[in-house]
Design an enzyme around this catalytic site. Structure first.
Site, PDB file in Angstrom:
ATOM      1  N   HIS A   1     -19.784   9.314   8.861  1.00  0.00           N
ATOM      2  CA  HIS A   1     -19.391  10.644   8.733  1.00  0.00           C
ATOM      3  C   HIS A   1     -20.740  11.170   8.375  1.00  0.00           C
ATOM      4  CE1 HIS A   1     -17.810  14.571   7.776  1.00  0.00           C
ATOM      5  NE2 HIS A   1     -16.464  14.163   8.095  1.00  0.00           N
TER       6      HIS A   1
ATOM      7  N   THR B   1     -15.954  17.788   4.486  1.00  0.00           N
ATOM      8  CA  THR B   1     -15.431  17.804   5.753  1.00  0.00           C
ATOM      9  C   THR B   1     -16.041  18.698   6.932  1.00  0.00           C
ATOM     10  OG1 THR B   1     -13.140  18.627   6.777  1.00  0.00           O
ATOM     11  CG2 THR B   1     -14.405  20.123   5.204  1.00  0.00           C
ATOM     12  N   GLU B   2     -15.759  17.976   8.054  1.00  0.00           N
ATOM     13  CA  GLU B   2     -16.243  18.415   9.489  1.00  0.00           C
ATOM     14  C   GLU B   2     -15.523  19.782   9.747  1.00  0.00           C
ATOM     15  OE1 GLU B   2     -16.225  15.203  12.434  1.00  0.00           O
ATOM     16  OE2 GLU B   2     -15.112  16.672  13.383  1.00  0.00           O
TER      17      GLU B   2
ATOM     18  N   GLY C   1       0.493  -1.228  -0.057  1.00  0.00           N
ATOM     19  CA  GLY C   1      -0.058  -0.133  -0.074  1.00  0.00           C
ATOM     20  C   GLY C   1       0.794   1.294   0.009  1.00  0.00           C
ATOM     21  N   ALA C   2       0.442   2.338  -0.733  1.00  0.00           N
ATOM     22  CA  ALA C   2       1.208   3.359  -0.882  1.00  0.00           C
ATOM     23  C   ALA C   2       0.357   4.736  -0.782  1.00  0.00           C
ATOM     24  CB  ALA C   2       2.015   3.591  -2.386  1.00  0.00           C
ATOM     25  N   GLY C   3      -0.458   4.455   0.526  1.00  0.00           N
ATOM     26  CA  GLY C   3      -1.160   5.682   0.971  1.00  0.00           C
ATOM     27  C   GLY C   3      -0.401   6.301   2.038  1.00  0.00           C
ATOM     28  N   GLY C   4      -0.739   7.221   2.834  1.00  0.00           N
ATOM     29  CA  GLY C   4      -0.197   7.827   3.815  1.00  0.00           C
ATOM     30  C   GLY C   4       0.751   6.915   4.680  1.00  0.00           C
TER      31      GLY C   4
ATOM     32  N   ARG D   1     -13.640   7.052  15.928  1.00  0.00           N
ATOM     33  CA  ARG D   1     -12.578   7.869  15.749  1.00  0.00           C
ATOM     34  C   ARG D   1     -13.008   9.436  15.686  1.00  0.00           C
ATOM     35  NH1 ARG D   1     -10.481  10.396  11.231  1.00  0.00           N
ATOM     36  NH2 ARG D   1     -11.535   9.289   9.690  1.00  0.00           N
TER      37      ARG D   1
ATOM     38  N   HIS E   1     -17.534   5.837   6.402  1.00  0.00           N
ATOM     39  CA  HIS E   1     -16.514   6.549   6.107  1.00  0.00           C
ATOM     40  C   HIS E   1     -15.085   5.842   6.473  1.00  0.00           C
ATOM     41  CE1 HIS E   1     -13.877  10.318   5.687  1.00  0.00           C
ATOM     42  NE2 HIS E   1     -13.781  10.297   7.030  1.00  0.00           N
TER      43      HIS E   1
ATOM     44  N   ARG F   1     -18.443  12.070  15.680  1.00  0.00           N
ATOM     45  CA  ARG F   1     -19.118  11.700  14.666  1.00  0.00           C
ATOM     46  C   ARG F   1     -20.200  10.972  14.767  1.00  0.00           C
ATOM     47  NH1 ARG F   1     -14.107  11.563  10.509  1.00  0.00           N
ATOM     48  NH2 ARG F   1     -13.616  13.776  10.347  1.00  0.00           N
TER      49      ARG F   1
ATOM     50  N   LEU G   1     -17.381  12.936   0.761  1.00  0.00           N
ATOM     51  CA  LEU G   1     -17.227  13.548   2.090  1.00  0.00           C
ATOM     52  C   LEU G   1     -17.230  15.094   1.725  1.00  0.00           C
ATOM     53  CD1 LEU G   1     -16.310  13.185   4.957  1.00  0.00           C
ATOM     54  CD2 LEU G   1     -13.883  13.512   3.978  1.00  0.00           C
TER      55      LEU G   1
ATOM     56  N   GLN H   1     -17.308   3.712  11.259  1.00  0.00           N
ATOM     57  CA  GLN H   1     -17.875   5.339  11.555  1.00  0.00           C
ATOM     58  C   GLN H   1     -18.585   6.006  10.260  1.00  0.00           C
ATOM     59  OE1 GLN H   1     -14.964   8.803  11.404  1.00  0.00           O
ATOM     60  NE2 GLN H   1     -15.615   8.637  13.452  1.00  0.00           N
TER      61      GLN H   1
ATOM     62  N   ASP I   1      -8.524  -5.213   1.013  1.00  0.00           N
ATOM     63  CA  ASP I   1      -7.460  -6.523   0.649  1.00  0.00           C
ATOM     64  C   ASP I   1      -6.625  -6.888   1.545  1.00  0.00           C
ATOM     65  OD1 ASP I   1      -9.009  -5.762  -1.628  1.00  0.00           O
ATOM     66  OD2 ASP I   1      -7.196  -4.724  -2.699  1.00  0.00           O
TER      67      ASP I   1
ATOM     68  N   GLU J   1      -5.150   2.801   8.460  1.00  0.00           N
ATOM     69  CA  GLU J   1      -7.009   2.188   8.472  1.00  0.00           C
ATOM     70  C   GLU J   1      -6.974   0.641   8.354  1.00  0.00           C
ATOM     71  OE1 GLU J   1      -9.793   4.153   5.853  1.00  0.00           O
ATOM     72  OE2 GLU J   1     -11.632   3.087   6.870  1.00  0.00           O
TER      73      GLU J   1
ATOM     74  N   PHE K   1     -12.026  20.963  15.263  1.00  0.00           N
ATOM     75  CA  PHE K   1     -12.838  19.871  14.729  1.00  0.00           C
ATOM     76  C   PHE K   1     -13.554  19.155  16.037  1.00  0.00           C
ATOM     77  CE2 PHE K   1     -12.273  17.025  11.258  1.00  0.00           C
ATOM     78  CZ  PHE K   1     -11.967  18.015  10.141  1.00  0.00           C
TER      79      PHE K   1
END
Lengths: 252, 584
Positions: B242, B254-255, B12-15, B394, B353, B286, B252, B240, B221, B383, B116
């Protein structure tokens, strides 16, 4: 009682009936044929839906072999840039109603990058040009304990070019890039701009030298195709002009 | 089949994956396998910000942040982990700034912060400005900044490689990670990656819901690959919703829109959150806001001809503020709804969400094989994982924080593990499971279609295990999922080719969604209480006596090959905060 769900969501918005739209798609699969062909599909769709929804209907209900990239479906991930009615756009940000659905909607791969299958192109040259402009913050000396300070005005200076999602809509709309894949292309210049005009960065000169190359900014013919194509509304041509000016004045 | 050898493999190459990669690449020979190009990950869709008690604009400290996280998670949070999250948040934000992230700035030039949901001053006294942000595209900036730094560090990516199996070898009776098996989208070739350590950072699984903010590609996956190999999944019943997704589309909003002063209104124009959360109002957590919205809808105060949504009202905010702070979400409203947020309220509804549950890990990111035993060489972050810092719900801005803090921790831990250990022998025929799965799907002449089963799954999940649940609705979902899993065996794909066969991959992804949906529903059925994002109308109260514990779901396979789910439980780590009633 269960969570109230939206029974009519299937029919899209309650007040907008389905219409029949023809999608005319440029198909190419070298496993089957060396020739690309146009294929028409008729789809029942709500005009407020996206072109991506139409492509999904085709893939999920008519022809599973139709191949395209997509992920977020709302214009953030940059996967689904394609040429829709002759113009580069994101399929997930283009609504059917904005395309004159009376006529067939043509969908083909973006130009200037090798088509691998249907709407999927080889993105590697695009990302290579991006990597070539040193797209990362370069600083010298010791790091501060806390954050580097930057005024709101200095932050604003490069705000526009931070929006880039690397979808390649700009680069693949550029006639110079079509004719010569060696040209860095607008997206790479946009990402160089993002750092050249960042007050924290100290490698502006190096990036300018890279872009002063024969395949750099001077190839730009200011046709504004890139600005028109950008789904994030970045003033791409202006950013390129600013880089050109910085090369002349060495002030940035 | 090709075999590759790396010290560390990141899936995986997300955050979380790229944050881990930046650390792991400096310390070990690292490969990142990602089913999308790195900048396509759904981290980029996160908007509002990243929490850290920098105290740049008002008094704040990490202890308050820890408390808010524990309370927001309805006390199911492991408090040792929450403390690490809140403490390391400050460096995580400063790290990103030094990597180049263009945060919004205060007049002093420091990182600006905004309010927030659920983040408060002094244990719930009033909202606090803790979210560090870059307009309403903080996730985009984090993703771009991390990718930029991966380019700088020379991280090696394998783009469009789908990891479909986790390889486990028993070493002296201990389940140990041996590597992963991946399918290369461009060619259809199967690759075995032998690795000393593996980090899963493959994201969530929201696509089993219909109305969701999640990308098409969020199909669980990583969770499914581990679960199928007998590893547990923790707290999967906690999902969750949202509060503010675009009506019917789920995109989405945003909050941060409420952090900037946006207000939720029902059809009478009433600011209904004042009734449900007198102090925090629209900035309650939320789960509370989503239940309040549906309560309004069910009691007949929803908006529109069907009364099936409420409004997010930004019309009282100056257009300049919307342009500066919320440019993307106002554009979404214009693009997808044809609405001008300067003058008209935006129709919204809760949208699926975020998965609080996932692959259980300790605070170093090491994956657990049961309540206490780690799987040597196996890590998870973001996640896909459950540390658990989010507990039953969360807080907004804590996920961008989670990926940075635990991405970094797991990247370091995995690389250090790889430096000290040798390769574990691969199992015999390591690619067998994936080869069989691919071959069977390609040769199937079954009559079931992927899109049909997926649609039925999403509809049953939305109807039965969303914001409100009962024994009856969950049972309906469990039965429906069982039926769909049976029908899935008869699924076929139309594209039989090797090249970019996304038809095949969608079928495999659906198999993952079905397995995980079943775990979620079965876990939800057994939790006879209401806590955070899991709300049981038949058990409306939190039950700390019987359910102050994490769910651990295991896949069991009987001799005949039939699989079932075994539930076990794990204690919650409590340090300084005793459970209290949760009010906002």
């Amino acid at each position: 009682m269960a969570t109230p769900t939206l029974e009519k969501a299937e029919a899209g918005f309650a007040d907008s009936p389905y219409i029949t739209v023809t999608f005319r798609i440029r198909r190419f699969n070298p496993e089957i044929s060396d020739e690309a062909t146009w294929q028409d599909f008729q789809v029942e769709i709500d005009p407020k839906e996206r072109v991506l929804d139409g492509l999904h209907k085709i893939k999920w209900e008519l022809d599973g072999s139709l191949t395209f990239r997509r992920s977020c479906a709302h214009g953030i991930c940059g996967s689904d840039a394609m040429r829709i009615n002759g113009k580069n756009r994101l399929a997930c940000k283009t609504l059917i109603k904005d395309l004159n659905p009376e006529k067939p909607i043509t969908v083909e791969a973006i130009k200037g990058l090798t088509v691998l299958k249907d709407l999927v192109v080889d993105m590697d040259p695009f990302f290579q040009a991006y990597r070539d402009v040193m797209p990362f913050l370069v600083t010298k000396g010791n790091e501060p304990t806390r954050e580097r300070l930057q005024s709101a005005e200095d932050r604003e200076r490069f705000d526009d070019t931070t929006k880039c999602i690397l979808c390649a809509a700009c680069t693949s709309s550029c006639p110079v890039f079509w004719n010569d894949g060696q040209y860095f292309g607008p997206a790479a210049i946009v990402n160089a701009h993002r750092f050249i005009f960042d007050s924290r960065d100290e490698a502006g000169e190096q990036r300018l030298e890279i872009l002063n190359d024969k395949d750099g900014v001077w190839r730009c013919r200011t046709t504004f195709n890139c600005t028109d194509a950008c789904p994030r509304g970045i003033e791409v041509t202006k950013a390129i002009q600013e880089v050109k000016r910085a090369l002349i004045t060495r002030r940035f | 089949m090709k075999i590759h050898k790396y010290d560390t493999v990141i899936v995986g190459a997300g955050g979380a994956g790229m944050r881990a990669a930046i650390e792991a690449t400096k310390r070990s020979r690292t490969a990142v396998l990602t089913k999308l190009y790195p900048t396509r990950s759904h981290t980029g869709a996160a908007q509002g910000g990243m929490a850290a008690a920098l105290a740049n604009v008002e008094e704040d400290n990490w202890e308050w942040h820890t408390f808010d996280t524990v309370k927001g998670g309805d006390y199911l949070v492991d408090q040792d982990a929450a403390e690490i999250l809140a403490k390391e948040a400050i460096d995580a934000v400063l790290d990103l700034e030094k990597m180049g992230l263009p945060f919004n700035r205060t007049p002093d030039g420091t990182i600006d912060q905004r309010r927030f949901g659920g983040h408060s001053r002094n244990h719930g006294e009033a909202p606090v400005r803790r979210s560090c942000y870059a307009a309403d595209r903080t996730g985009h900036m984090i993703l771009q900044t991390l990718y930029q730094n991966c380019v700088k560090e020379g991280v090696e990516f394998f783009n469009e490689f789908y990891v479909l199996d986790q390889l486990i070898t028993e070493v002296d009776g201990v389940k140990t990670s041996a590597g992963v098996v991946a399918y290369e989208l461009a060619t259809g070739e199967i690759h075995v990656f032998q690795a000393k350590s593996v980090i899963y950072a493959s994201g969530g699984t929201g696509k089993f819901f219909k109305v969701t903010s999640n990308a098409h590609t969020l199909t669980g996956d990583g969770q499914a690959a581990c679960y199928r190999r007998g590893l547990p999944l923790e707290d999967m019943e906690f999902f969750q919703f949202h509060p503010t997704g675009i009506w019917r589309m789920g995109i989405l909003l945003t909050e941060g829109a409420r952090g900037e002063g946006g207000i939720l209104r029902n059809k009478d124009g009433e600011r209904f959150m004042e009734k449900y959360a007198p102090v925090m109002k629209d900035l309650a957590s939320r789960d509370v806001v989503s239940r309040s919205i549906y309560t309004e809808i069910r009691e007949g105060r929803g908006c529109g001809p069907e009364g099936d949504h409420v409004y997010l009202d930004l019309t009282h905010l100056p257009p300049e503020q919307l342009d500066a702070k919320l440019p993307d979400i106002t554009e979404f409203a214009r693009t997808y709804l044809g609405i001008e947020p300067y003058t008209d309220p935006i129709p919204i509804q809760p949208t699926a969400h975020y998965a609080m549950g996932g692959i259980p890990t300790n605070v170093e990111g090491e994956v657990l094989a049961d309540n206490t035993t780690v799987v040597p060489g196996l890590y998870a972050a973001g996640e896909v994982a459950c540390v658990s810092v989010h507990g039953a719900n969360r807080l907004g801005t804590n996920s961008l924080l989670d990926i940075n803090v635990f991405g970094k921790r797991s990247g370091i831990a995995a690389a250090e593990y790889a430096a000290k250990h040798d390769y574990v022998e691969l199992p015999e025929n390591p690619a067998e499971l994936v080869e069989t799965q691919v071959k069977n799907l390609l040769s199937s002449t079954g009559t079931e279609r992927v899109a049909v089963i997926r649609k039925e799954l999403q509809e049953t999940m939305d109807a039965n295990v969303m914001v409100f649940r009962t024994e009856q609705t969950i049972k309906t979902a469990v039965e429906k999922i069982a039926e769909l899993r049976e029908r899935y065996k008869n699924v076929s794909v139309q594209d039989k080719g090797k090249r970019f066969n996304t038809d095949l991959l969608e079928a495999i992804e659906l198999g993952n969604l079905l397995d995980l949906a079943e775990v979620m529903a079965v876990s939800a059925l057994a939790r006879k209480e209401s806590r955070g994002g899991h709300y049981r109308e038949d058990y409306p109260n939190r039950d700390d006596v019987n359910f102050m514990r994490h769910t651990m779901a295991y896949r069991e396979v009987a001799d005949g090959g039939k699989d079932s789910i075994r539930l076990d439980y794990k204690p919650v780590v409590q340090t300084r905060y005793q459970p209290m009633e949760r009010k906002y």
